[in-house]
Design a protein around this motif. Structure first.
Motif, PDB file in Angstrom:
ATOM      1  N   SER A  55      -8.386   5.364   6.018  1.00 11.59           N
ATOM      2  CA  SER A  55      -8.491   5.128   4.520  1.00 11.59           C
ATOM      3  C   SER A  55      -8.825   6.428   3.926  1.00 11.59           C
ATOM      4  O   SER A  55      -9.867   7.218   4.416  1.00 11.59           O
ATOM      5  CB  SER A  55      -8.842   4.014   3.921  1.00 11.59           C
ATOM      6  N   GLY A  56      -8.087   6.866   2.974  1.00  9.33           N
ATOM      7  CA  GLY A  56      -8.751   8.016   2.323  1.00  9.33           C
ATOM      8  C   GLY A  56      -7.627   9.497   2.319  1.00  9.33           C
ATOM      9  O   GLY A  56      -6.511   8.965   2.691  1.00  9.33           O
ATOM     10  N   VAL A  57      -8.086  10.455   2.437  1.00 10.83           N
ATOM     11  CA  VAL A  57      -7.236  11.598   2.523  1.00 10.83           C
ATOM     12  C   VAL A  57      -7.609  12.456   3.766  1.00 10.83           C
ATOM     13  O   VAL A  57      -8.771  12.689   4.081  1.00 10.83           O
ATOM     14  CB  VAL A  57      -7.427  12.707   1.383  1.00 10.83           C
ATOM     15  N   THR A  58      -6.690  12.488   4.597  1.00 12.56           N
ATOM     16  CA  THR A  58      -6.758  13.336   6.142  1.00 12.56           C
ATOM     17  C   THR A  58      -5.840  14.949   6.002  1.00 12.56           C
ATOM     18  O   THR A  58      -4.737  14.614   5.643  1.00 12.56           O
ATOM     19  CB  THR A  58      -6.255  12.410   7.097  1.00 12.56           C
TER      20      THR A  58
ATOM     21  N   THR B  13      -3.839   7.741   2.469  1.00 10.38           N
ATOM     22  CA  THR B  13      -3.852   6.131   2.485  1.00 10.38           C
ATOM     23  C   THR B  13      -4.645   5.545   1.770  1.00 10.38           C
ATOM     24  O   THR B  13      -6.011   5.820   1.925  1.00 10.38           O
ATOM     25  CB  THR B  13      -3.365   5.989   4.112  1.00 10.38           C
ATOM     26  N   LYS B  14      -4.591   4.275   1.296  1.00  6.84           N
ATOM     27  CA  LYS B  14      -5.316   3.372   1.001  1.00  6.84           C
ATOM     28  C   LYS B  14      -6.188   2.520   1.617  1.00  6.84           C
ATOM     29  O   LYS B  14      -7.233   2.001   1.461  1.00  6.84           O
ATOM     30  CB  LYS B  14      -4.843   2.401  -0.421  1.00  6.84           C
ATOM     31  N   GLU B  15      -5.469   2.381   2.880  1.00  6.32           N
ATOM     32  CA  GLU B  15      -6.284   1.585   4.176  1.00  6.32           C
ATOM     33  C   GLU B  15      -5.980   2.351   5.350  1.00  6.32           C
ATOM     34  O   GLU B  15      -4.926   2.898   5.204  1.00  6.32           O
ATOM     35  CB  GLU B  15      -5.667   0.056   4.008  1.00  6.32           C
TER      36      GLU B  15
ATOM     37  N   THR C 216       0.839  -1.232   0.077  1.00  8.52           N
ATOM     38  CA  THR C 216      -0.138  -0.068   0.149  1.00  8.52           C
ATOM     39  C   THR C 216       0.905   1.400   0.006  1.00  8.52           C
ATOM     40  O   THR C 216       1.796   1.499   0.646  1.00  8.52           O
ATOM     41  CB  THR C 216      -0.975   0.012   1.299  1.00  8.52           C
ATOM     42  N   GLN C 217       0.498   2.346  -0.908  1.00 10.65           N
ATOM     43  CA  GLN C 217       1.255   3.461  -0.808  1.00 10.65           C
ATOM     44  C   GLN C 217       0.715   4.343  -0.154  1.00 10.65           C
ATOM     45  O   GLN C 217      -0.373   4.949  -0.299  1.00 10.65           O
ATOM     46  CB  GLN C 217       1.445   4.038  -2.453  1.00 10.65           C
ATOM     47  N   ASN C 218       1.627   5.042   1.062  1.00 11.46           N
ATOM     48  CA  ASN C 218       0.975   5.946   1.927  1.00 11.46           C
ATOM     49  C   ASN C 218       2.052   7.136   1.316  1.00 11.46           C
ATOM     50  O   ASN C 218       3.071   7.156   1.314  1.00 11.46           O
ATOM     51  CB  ASN C 218       1.381   5.565   3.395  1.00 11.46           C
TER      52      ASN C 218
END
Length: 303
Positions: free
Chosen positions: A88-91, A32-34, A3-5
């Motif tokens: 997961s997602g954008v923070t 992050t994707k997860e 997973t690419q963070n």
């Protein structure tokens, strides 16, 4: 598949230019994707002056060379997120700080030189577990200061110049008798220049026996580093632009126009251990190989 963070820093001002006393605000962005666990996110802000000597000056000022430590103008560190987990997602995590120097220090213009470098950076660190790689991101922002009021010129005075064989001072291996006859006059708008304006003026080739190949403007940085043991001054070229090509018409006004490049110039600065000054060389290249050069020390200001 791993997973690419992604960790990033976004400033609210698109141009990233700030003045002392301004509030610098933005967001730390985590993509992050997860779900991703972490051990805290910290933000550090630093502004420093890096000094160094050229290789030819090291032997002359060995004591100074050994004491060339960075000058820290400002340094903040604060936590923007405690240990936990990002979903997961954008923070986006907002941050803000006031651009103020450390006690006893002064903020200078951002400047990328050869022997003097003044830089301001924001760095974000995300600590993660033993089996995960820490994330880090750094971004530079630009600080623009003002020239002290007492050093500002109340009025700019045009600088008239006249270049003839008799006015040349550096002939090296040639004599004045070997220099073809010429007469070049002109005017600079001022030797005190607002850094956000162009360096302006004109020149006039009144007469020239030799064929002219090119006319160029050379912007030069003059960096001085020193202490009680002495000072080392270094001159290096910033940019060179051509304002005329070929055997220009005699009696024709040739405009002088040069923009000061961002980051590679700053307002004329004098501190205890360093100075940053600038000069402009007007270079006329003749077809027979001779170079006619006139030097103009200039002062860059901002108000």
């Amino acid at each position: 598949m791993a997973t690419q963070n992604v960790l990033d820093i976004k400033l609210k001002k698109i141009d990233k230019i700030y003045k002392p006393g301004n509030a610098v605000s933005g967001y730390v962005v985590i993509s992050t994707k997860e779900d991703m666990s972490h051990s805290g996110v910290t933000l550090s802000v630093e502004g420093s002056v890096q000094l160094q000597l050229s290789s030819k000056s090291v032997g002359l000022f060995e004591a100074f060379y050994n004491s060339l430590k960075p000058i820290t103008m400002l340094h903040y560190t604060f936590n923007v997120a405690p240990s936990g987990k990002f979903t997961s997602g954008v923070t986006e995590i907002p941050f803000e700080f006031n651009l103020e120097p450390l006690p006893g220090q002064t903020l200078y213009d951002t400047y990328h030189g050869v022997f003097v470098n003044i830089q301001y950076t924001i760095k974000c660190d995300m600590k993660r577990g033993i089996l995960s790689k820490d994330l880090q991101k750094a971004v530079e922002f630009v600080v623009e200061t003002q020239t002290p009021t007492q050093l500002l010129a109340k009025e700019t005075t045009p600088v008239n110049f006249l270049i003839t064989p008799d006015s040349l001072s550096n002939f090296k291996k040639i004599s004045k008798a070997d220099v073809p006859n010429f007469r070049v006059s002109g005017q600079l708008k001022s030797a005190i220049c607002h850094i956000n304006d162009a360096f302006q003026g004109y020149l006039l080739i009144e007469s020239a026996e030799a064929v002219i190949r090119s006319i160029e403007l050379q912007l030069v940085r003059v960096e001085t580093c020193g202490c009680a043991d002495g000072f080392a001054k270094e001159l290096t070229e910033i940019q060179n632009i051509q304002i005329g090509e070929g055997d220009m018409c005699r009696g024709l006004k040739i405009p002088i126009w040069m923009v000061f490049p961002r980051l590679f110039t700053c307002i004329t600065t004098a501190a205890r251990t360093f100075k940053i000054e600038f000069e402009v060389n007007l270079v006329i290249m003749l077809d027979d190989g001779h170079l006619i050069t006139e030097n103009f020390p200039i002062k860059l200001i901002r108000n």
